[in-house]
Write a protein that holds these residues in place. Structure first.
Motif, PDB file in Angstrom:
ATOM      1  N   MET A   1       0.856  -1.201   0.000  1.00 20.75           N
ATOM      2  CA  MET A   1       0.000   0.000   0.000  1.00 20.75           C
ATOM      3  C   MET A   1       0.887   1.244   0.000  1.00 20.75           C
ATOM      4  O   MET A   1       1.867   1.322   0.722  1.00 20.75           O
ATOM      5  N   SER A   2       0.507   2.218  -0.808  1.00 17.69           N
ATOM      6  CA  SER A   2       1.218   3.495  -0.881  1.00 17.69           C
ATOM      7  C   SER A   2       0.251   4.598  -0.463  1.00 17.69           C
ATOM      8  O   SER A   2      -0.941   4.538  -0.772  1.00 17.69           O
ATOM      9  N   SER A   3       0.752   5.608   0.252  1.00 15.67           N
ATOM     10  CA  SER A   3      -0.157   6.630   0.771  1.00 15.67           C
ATOM     11  C   SER A   3       0.524   8.000   0.828  1.00 15.67           C
ATOM     12  O   SER A   3       1.751   8.109   0.803  1.00 15.67           O
ATOM     13  N   PHE A   4      -0.322   9.038   0.937  1.00 17.79           N
ATOM     14  CA  PHE A   4       0.170  10.402   1.134  1.00 17.79           C
ATOM     15  C   PHE A   4      -0.943  11.232   1.755  1.00 17.79           C
ATOM     16  O   PHE A   4      -2.118  10.856   1.759  1.00 17.79           O
ATOM     17  N   ARG A   5      -0.563  12.408   2.291  1.00 16.27           N
ATOM     18  CA  ARG A   5      -1.505  13.317   2.946  1.00 16.27           C
ATOM     19  C   ARG A   5      -1.281  14.721   2.386  1.00 16.27           C
ATOM     20  O   ARG A   5      -0.136  15.153   2.190  1.00 16.27           O
ATOM     21  N   VAL A   6      -2.388  15.442   2.136  1.00 16.46           N
ATOM     22  CA  VAL A   6      -2.278  16.793   1.584  1.00 16.46           C
ATOM     23  C   VAL A   6      -3.462  17.619   2.066  1.00 16.46           C
ATOM     24  O   VAL A   6      -4.557  17.092   2.329  1.00 16.46           O
ATOM     25  N   GLY A   7      -3.262  18.936   2.206  1.00 12.70           N
ATOM     26  CA  GLY A   7      -4.340  19.835   2.605  1.00 12.70           C
ATOM     27  C   GLY A   7      -5.293  20.104   1.443  1.00 12.70           C
ATOM     28  O   GLY A   7      -4.866  20.187   0.287  1.00 12.70           O
ATOM     29  N   LYS A   8      -6.574  20.250   1.759  1.00 13.05           N
ATOM     30  CA  LYS A   8      -7.561  20.487   0.693  1.00 13.05           C
ATOM     31  C   LYS A   8      -7.247  21.755  -0.088  1.00 13.05           C
ATOM     32  O   LYS A   8      -7.290  21.767  -1.330  1.00 13.05           O
ATOM     33  N   MET A   9      -6.960  22.851   0.592  1.00 12.82           N
ATOM     34  CA  MET A   9      -6.757  24.129  -0.086  1.00 12.82           C
ATOM     35  C   MET A   9      -5.492  24.135  -0.931  1.00 12.82           C
ATOM     36  O   MET A   9      -5.400  24.863  -1.921  1.00 12.82           O
ATOM     37  N   GLU A  10      -4.500  23.316  -0.555  1.00 13.97           N
ATOM     38  CA  GLU A  10      -3.294  23.198  -1.377  1.00 13.97           C
ATOM     39  C   GLU A  10      -3.583  22.388  -2.653  1.00 13.97           C
ATOM     40  O   GLU A  10      -2.967  22.590  -3.689  1.00 13.97           O
ATOM     41  N   LEU A  11      -4.543  21.467  -2.559  1.00 12.68           N
ATOM     42  CA  LEU A  11      -4.833  20.558  -3.670  1.00 12.68           C
ATOM     43  C   LEU A  11      -5.877  21.093  -4.634  1.00 12.68           C
ATOM     44  O   LEU A  11      -5.785  20.853  -5.846  1.00 12.68           O
ATOM     45  N   LEU A  12      -6.864  21.820  -4.138  1.00 14.76           N
ATOM     46  CA  LEU A  12      -8.050  22.133  -4.935  1.00 14.76           C
ATOM     47  C   LEU A  12      -7.756  22.957  -6.194  1.00 14.76           C
ATOM     48  O   LEU A  12      -8.176  22.592  -7.296  1.00 14.76           O
ATOM     49  N   ALA A  13      -7.058  24.065  -6.058  1.00 14.95           N
ATOM     50  CA  ALA A  13      -6.829  24.940  -7.212  1.00 14.95           C
ATOM     51  C   ALA A  13      -5.997  24.264  -8.306  1.00 14.95           C
ATOM     52  O   ALA A  13      -6.364  24.302  -9.489  1.00 14.95           O
ATOM     53  N   PRO A  14      -4.868  23.612  -7.968  1.00 14.75           N
ATOM     54  CA  PRO A  14      -4.119  22.907  -9.012  1.00 14.75           C
ATOM     55  C   PRO A  14      -4.918  21.788  -9.669  1.00 14.75           C
ATOM     56  O   PRO A  14      -4.825  21.589 -10.893  1.00 14.75           O
ATOM     57  N   LEU A  15      -5.710  21.060  -8.881  1.00 14.28           N
ATOM     58  CA  LEU A  15      -6.520  19.984  -9.452  1.00 14.28           C
ATOM     59  C   LEU A  15      -7.556  20.545 -10.417  1.00 14.28           C
ATOM     60  O   LEU A  15      -7.763  19.997 -11.507  1.00 14.28           O
ATOM     61  N   ALA A  16      -8.226  21.642 -10.039  1.00  9.97           N
ATOM     62  CA  ALA A  16      -9.212  22.259 -10.923  1.00  9.97           C
ATOM     63  C   ALA A  16      -8.554  22.757 -12.200  1.00  9.97           C
ATOM     64  O   ALA A  16      -9.133  22.667 -13.299  1.00  9.97           O
TER      65      ALA A  16
END
Length: 367
Positions: A1-16
């Protein structure tokens, strides 16, 4: 299993941003997905439609390296719905990605990362830095004139003509042409390339989201690449020959109208209310010190506006598409503008008195 953790606000704009590349219909199932790869405290997101490829890097906490692809739109909706303040935990197990935040958890189907068509460019390109804000302004002032769908391929894209210290951008659709000359801090080799309309709009979307003062552009034989602190954007070019735009720019016009930009915009906006709904035709005529604007429609209604203007040349009437003229005026600076032409059948050159870097040419309408 591979995993990671990230903040929503750090992820949302780049993902969009990267998910915006995904089309509603794809030739391959994996093109509906976002490619995710994480290692060394960095998450890379990539989407592609085979014409445009956009990648973004996001800082994260990684337990171990891994990668997969999953449905971009569905993934984006889930991230938007989560709480803003808490981190999101991701774990890859077999053929599914688990997403957990607090009491919310999701299990999404994935496709192998190897199926995603990552673009590789083997050749060496020419790299330069440009100021972001002037670049955005130049793109905005020309993209609107690009044809939507024309059988002539070159009309469906924006010409980048690199002439030593200037980057000239030209958009045209057969009825009008917009030209913007942007000074470069560094010299480029002379180049001509055509970027598709969709790519220009997507590039603008990216440039308006970031706050970098300057961005890096790299030119290849058949690719245009832009790199910022967080994003890597790559588009294919249109393989076509753009006409010599300099020959289309009117020369030695003997009829000149000098008028305040804002006064002309307001007068046009009011006059075109009663213009033909389809063609938005407005007739311009003039006499000493005055510019007259007249519009008619099928109900025999009429609108007349009179604007103060400095005029040279004999009296004449000329028909124009009011929407086309307004489009050009919207990208000129405040103050005096000049409309010049030779006769009722000649093209009209519109430009600012104080800034010659933007030129706009429109064809007249029969009246």
């Amino acid at each position: 299993m591979s995993s990671f953790r990230v903040g929503k606000m750090e992820l949302l704009a780049p993902l969009a941003m990267v998910a915006g590349v995904v089309e509603k219909k794809q030739s391959k199932p994996v093109l509906a997905n976002v490619r995710m790869y994480w290692e060394n405290h960095s998450l890379t997101l990539t989407c592609s439609d085979l014409e445009i490829q956009t990648s973004a890097k996001v800082p994260c906490e990684t337990a171990s390296a891994g990668g997969t692809t999953l449905g971009a739109k569905k993934f984006l909706e889930i991230i938007r719905s989560l709480d803003d303040e808490s981190d999101i935990q991701f774990s890859l197990q077999d053929d599914s990605l688990r997403i957990k935040q607090g009491r919310s958890s999701f299990k999404l189907a994935t496709l192998p990362i190897e199926q995603f068509p990552m673009r590789k460019i083997e050749e060496t390109g020419e790299l330069r830095y440009v100021q972001r804000l002037p670049f955005v302004k130049a793109l905005q002032s020309t993209v609107f004139a690009i044809s939507l769908q024309d059988v002539r391929a070159f009309l469906n894209g924006l010409l980048f003509c690199i002439d030593n210290e200037f980057l000239v951008m030209v958009g045209m659709d057969g009825h009008r042409m917009a030209i913007n000359r942007m000074a470069l801090a560094e010299k480029f080799s002379e180049r001509r390339l055509i970027l598709p309309r969709k790519s220009v709009n997507d590039l603008l979307r990216l440039l308006q989201q970031i706050d970098d003062e300057e961005v890096r552009i790299t030119l290849y034989i058949d690719h245009f690449v832009l790199t910022t602190a967080q994003y890597h954007w790559d588009s294919k070019l249109i393989d076509a020959r753009f006409p010599t735009y300099q020959r289309i720019i009117p020369q030695q016009q003997d009829k000149l109208i000098y008028v305040d930009r804002d006064q002309l915009k307001r007068a046009l906006s009011r006059t075109m209310i009663l213009a033909n709904e389809r063609f938005k035709a407005v007739v311009l005529s003039w006499q000493a010190g005055e510019l007259h604007l007249v519009a008619y429609n099928q109900e025999q209604e009429e609108a007349v506006e009179i604007v103060n203007a400095d005029v040279s040349g004999e009296d004449m009437k000329i028909g124009i598409n009011a929407n086309y003229l307004l489009d050009g005026l919207n990208h000129l600076p405040e103050g005096q503008v000049c409309l010049s032409f030779t006769n009722a059948d000649s093209s009209i050159l519109v430009q600012s008195v104080n800034d010659k870097n933007f030129q706009y040419i429109i064809m007249p309408m029969k009246i």
